[in-house]
Design a protein around this motif. Structure first.
Motif, short mmCIF file in Angstrom:
data_model
loop_
_atom_site.label_atom_id
_atom_site.label_comp_id
_atom_site.label_asym_id
_atom_site.label_seq_id
_atom_site.Cartn_x
_atom_site.Cartn_y
_atom_site.Cartn_z
N ASP A 183 0.76 -1.29 0.02
CA ASP A 183 0.00 0.07 0.10
C ASP A 183 0.81 1.42 -0.03
O ASP A 183 0.28 2.45 -0.17
CB ASP A 183 -0.98 -0.07 1.20
CG ASP A 183 -0.09 -0.12 2.56
OD1 ASP A 183 1.20 -0.66 2.65
OD2 ASP A 183 -0.74 0.31 3.49
N LEU A 184 2.02 1.25 0.12
CA LEU A 184 3.22 2.31 0.04
C LEU A 184 3.45 2.70 -1.29
O LEU A 184 3.66 1.61 -2.06
CB LEU A 184 4.19 2.02 0.95
CG LEU A 184 3.93 1.59 2.37
CD1 LEU A 184 5.04 1.47 3.38
CD2 LEU A 184 3.02 2.79 3.25
N ASP A 185 3.72 3.88 -1.54
CA ASP A 185 4.75 4.25 -2.60
C ASP A 185 5.90 3.93 -2.66
O ASP A 185 6.39 3.79 -1.48
CB ASP A 185 4.44 5.93 -2.92
CG ASP A 185 3.17 6.18 -3.32
OD1 ASP A 185 2.28 5.49 -3.54
OD2 ASP A 185 2.79 7.56 -3.29
N VAL A 186 6.58 3.33 -3.65
CA VAL A 186 7.97 2.90 -3.75
C VAL A 186 8.94 4.06 -4.06
O VAL A 186 8.70 4.66 -5.45
CB VAL A 186 7.93 1.73 -4.83
CG1 VAL A 186 9.37 1.18 -4.53
CG2 VAL A 186 6.93 0.81 -4.17
N LEU A 187 9.90 4.33 -3.40
CA LEU A 187 10.78 5.35 -3.85
C LEU A 187 12.19 4.58 -3.98
O LEU A 187 12.94 4.32 -2.85
CB LEU A 187 10.97 6.35 -2.64
CG LEU A 187 9.95 7.58 -2.98
CD1 LEU A 187 8.49 7.05 -2.79
CD2 LEU A 187 10.33 8.72 -1.72
N PRO A 188 12.57 4.04 -5.17
CA PRO A 188 13.71 3.33 -5.40
C PRO A 188 15.19 4.07 -5.55
O PRO A 188 14.99 5.34 -5.52
CB PRO A 188 13.43 2.64 -6.68
CG PRO A 188 12.70 3.54 -7.35
CD PRO A 188 11.81 4.46 -6.35
N GLY A 189 16.31 3.18 -5.69
CA GLY A 189 17.55 4.08 -5.69
C GLY A 189 17.81 4.57 -7.01
O GLY A 189 18.98 4.89 -7.27
N HIS A 190 17.18 3.96 -8.24
CA HIS A 190 17.40 4.09 -9.47
C HIS A 190 15.86 4.28 -10.44
O HIS A 190 14.96 3.70 -9.73
CB HIS A 190 18.30 3.26 -9.82
CG HIS A 190 19.61 3.13 -9.56
ND1 HIS A 190 20.56 3.85 -9.50
CD2 HIS A 190 20.15 2.20 -8.58
CE1 HIS A 190 21.66 3.56 -8.94
NE2 HIS A 190 21.30 2.49 -8.36
N GLU A 191 16.06 4.76 -11.38
CA GLU A 191 15.08 4.98 -12.27
C GLU A 191 13.91 5.78 -11.94
O GLU A 191 14.18 7.12 -12.04
CB GLU A 191 14.48 3.55 -12.74
CG GLU A 191 15.16 2.45 -13.16
CD GLU A 191 14.56 1.23 -13.45
OE1 GLU A 191 14.32 0.93 -14.95
OE2 GLU A 191 14.45 0.48 -12.82
N TYR A 192 12.68 5.41 -11.48
CA TYR A 192 11.54 6.33 -10.97
C TYR A 192 10.79 5.87 -9.80
O TYR A 192 10.82 4.55 -9.72
CB TYR A 192 10.90 6.70 -12.32
CG TYR A 192 10.09 5.26 -12.74
CD1 TYR A 192 8.96 4.82 -12.41
CD2 TYR A 192 10.77 4.65 -13.99
CE1 TYR A 192 8.35 3.66 -13.00
CE2 TYR A 192 10.35 3.36 -14.51
CZ TYR A 192 9.24 3.03 -14.12
OH TYR A 192 8.79 1.88 -14.77
N ARG A 193 10.07 6.65 -9.42
CA ARG A 193 9.05 6.34 -8.25
C ARG A 193 7.80 5.55 -8.80
O ARG A 193 7.60 6.08 -9.94
CB ARG A 193 8.70 7.55 -7.48
CG ARG A 193 9.72 8.07 -6.72
CD ARG A 193 9.49 9.51 -6.14
NE ARG A 193 9.40 10.62 -7.13
CZ ARG A 193 8.15 11.40 -7.24
NH1 ARG A 193 7.38 11.32 -6.55
NH2 ARG A 193 8.50 12.28 -8.06
N PHE A 194 7.49 4.51 -8.32
CA PHE A 194 6.40 3.95 -8.76
C PHE A 194 5.48 3.52 -7.70
O PHE A 194 5.59 3.46 -6.48
CB PHE A 194 6.97 2.70 -9.61
CG PHE A 194 7.55 1.57 -8.91
CD1 PHE A 194 6.92 0.49 -8.56
CD2 PHE A 194 8.80 1.78 -8.42
CE1 PHE A 194 7.44 -0.66 -7.85
CE2 PHE A 194 9.60 0.70 -7.90
CZ PHE A 194 8.91 -0.54 -7.77
N ARG A 195 4.20 2.71 -8.06
CA ARG A 195 3.33 1.98 -7.51
C ARG A 195 3.39 0.38 -7.75
O ARG A 195 3.57 0.00 -8.81
CB ARG A 195 1.94 2.37 -7.38
CG ARG A 195 1.53 3.93 -6.97
CD ARG A 195 1.39 4.04 -5.43
NE ARG A 195 0.24 3.09 -4.96
CZ ARG A 195 -0.09 3.08 -3.76
NH1 ARG A 195 0.80 3.30 -2.82
NH2 ARG A 195 -1.35 2.19 -3.38
N GLY A 196 2.69 -0.24 -6.84
CA GLY A 196 2.67 -1.84 -7.42
C GLY A 196 3.69 -2.65 -6.67
O GLY A 196 4.40 -3.61 -7.57
N LEU A 197 3.99 -2.40 -5.42
CA LEU A 197 5.43 -3.11 -4.97
C LEU A 197 5.04 -4.50 -4.97
O LEU A 197 6.09 -5.39 -5.28
CB LEU A 197 5.53 -2.56 -3.39
CG LEU A 197 7.00 -3.37 -2.62
CD1 LEU A 197 8.09 -2.99 -3.51
CD2 LEU A 197 6.77 -2.71 -1.23
#
Length: 341
Positions: free
Chosen positions: A254-268
Motif C-alpha cells: 500500500d506504500l509508494d515505492v521510492l527506489p534508488g534508481h529509475e523512477y518512483r512507482f506503485r505496485g510493490l
C-alpha cells in the motif's frame, strides 16, 4: 535486464529520464520528501542514483543515499538543498541503503563537511569490514574460485582483473547501526528499518508508514533486476535471502515505492513477484543444464543460461556476476534438494 511490463510511474519526468538516461530535475515527492538525481560516471549500467531529502519535525533535512562521490554531485545536492531553504550544513543524517559506491560514495565527504551522522544496517557494516579484511587475498581467492568453477585458462585473467579492482576497498565506519525493525533517528517521523539481504548482505529498506512511502534502494527497482550477492561474504545463500526479503517487503504494497534508481512507482507486491519469478526462471535453466550435462562445471552451466547480453558477449565483471549467480542458484537447488529429501 529489464522487465517487459513496467509498474505505474509516480513521476512522468522521472519515467522519461529513465529512458533517455538523463538525470531528472529535483522534484517534490510529498510529505516533506524531495528527490535528487546524482549521476554516475559514464558506463553501461544505471546512469544516476535517486537520492531523497527528508524533512524532519524541526525542519531539518536528512538524506537517503549519498550517491557517487564527485564535486558535481556535491554541487547538485547543494542546489537541491538551497531550493528548499536549506544549507549543506543543515544536513542532520545520511541514511545509506547499502555499501555500493553509487549509494555510500559521498557519505564520508558529506559527514566531513556537515557533521551529519551516517546510518547503515549493522549487517552492512559487517560486510564492509569483511571486504576490507579480505582485500589482500581477494585476487588469489578469485583465481582459486575460477579454477573450481571450471573457467577456461584463457578467461581467468579477466576475472582476476575484476578482483584486482574490487580489492581496493576503502574502510568506512557508520555512526549509527540499525537492526531490522529499528526506528531511525528522524524527529517527528516513524521511519522503520527493514533489512532485506540479497543484493548485499545488509541491504536496507526504509518504511515510512506515516508518509505512505517505502525507500527500497536497489532491493526493488521498477524495471531493472539488481544483481545478487554483490556485497562480500554472506551468512546465507544470497538467492535464498533475496526471495525471503522480497516476500517480506511485498507486504508493504500500500506504500509508494521510492527506489534508488529509475523512477518512483506503485505496485510493490506485483514488482516483487516479477523479480522472484525472474530469479526462479533462471534457477530453472540452471537446474535443466545441471541435469543435461554429466558432472558439469559452473562455467558449463552458466554457458547454457539465458543472459541479457548473450553468453558470447559476457566479459569481465558481467562474466564474473553470471558465474557467481549460477553458483548461487546451484547452492539454492542443493538446499531445496535437502529440504525435500
Amino acid at each position: 535486464m529489464t522487465d517487459e511490463v513496467a509498474p505505474p510511474a509516480l513521476s512522468d519526468a522521472e519515467l522519461r529520464a529513465s529512458t533517455t538516461r538523463t538525470p531528472p530535475a529535483s522534484e517534490e515527492a510529498g510529505h516533506g520528501i524531495s528527490t535528487v538525481a546524482l549521476p554516475l560516471p559514464p558506463g553501461p549500467n544505471v546512469p544516476y542514483t535517486l537520492a531523497y531529502l527528508v524533512a524532519d519535525a524541526d525542519g531539518a533535512p536528512h538524506l537517503v543515499d549519498a550517491g557517487w562521490d564527485s564535486p558535481d554531485n556535491l554541487a547538485r545536492l547543494e542546489t537541491a538543498l538551497t531550493a528548499r531553504g536549506w544549507r549543506l550544513a543543515d544536513l542532520r543524517s545520511i541514511i545509506v541503503t547499502h555499501l555500493h559506491s553509487d549509494h555510500l560514495g559521498m557519505a564520508a565527504t558529506l559527514r566531513e563537511r556537515t557533521g551529519a551522522s551516517v546510518v547503515l544496517s549493522r549487517a552492512e557494516q559487517e560486510s564492509i569490514d569483511a571486504l576490507v579484511s579480505a582485500a589482500p587475498t581477494r585476487v588469489e581467492r578469485s583465481r582459486e574460485r575460477a579454477i573450481g568453477w571450471g573457467v577456461p585458462a584463457d578467461r581467468i585473467p579477466e576475472l582476476l582483473e575484476v578482483a584486482e579492482r574490487a580489492a581496493h576497498v576503502t574502510p568506512f565506519r557508520a555512526d549509527v547501526l540499525v537492526e531490522d525493525g529499528d526506528v531511525l533517528p528522524i524527529a517527528g517521523r516513524s521511519v522503520r528499518a527493514v533489512v532485506t539481504p540479497g543484493h548485499t548482505p545488509g541491504s536496507l529498506c526504509l518504511a515510512d508508514d506515516g508518509s505512505g512511502v517505502v525507500f527500497t534502494g536497489d532491493h526493488v527497482l521498477p524495471t531493472v533486476y539488481s544483481g545478487l550477492g554483490l556485497g562480500g561474504p554472506s551468512p546465507r545463500n544470497a538467492l535464498t535471502a533475496m526471495l525471503d526479503s522480497l516476500r517480506r517487503i511485498a507486504e508493504l504494497d500500500d506504500l509508494d515505492v521510492l527506489p534508488g534508481h529509475e523512477y518512483r512507482f506503485r505496485g510493490l507486491a506485483d514488482r516483487c513477484e516479477r523479480i522472484a519469478e525472474h530469479h526462479l526462471r533462471r534457477g530453472g535453466e540452471v537446474a535443466q543444464a545441471r541435469g543435461a550435462l554429466p558432472d558439469p562445471t559452473v562455467f558449463e552451466i552458466a554457458s547454457r543460461v539465458s543472459w541479457s547480453p548473450g553468453w558470447d558477449n559476457m566479459r569481465g565483471f558481467v562474466l564474473q556476476s553470471a558465474l557467481q549467480q549460477t553458483a548461487m542458484h546451484l547452492e539454492h537447488l542443493l538446499e531445496e534438494d535437502r529440504e525435500h529429501g
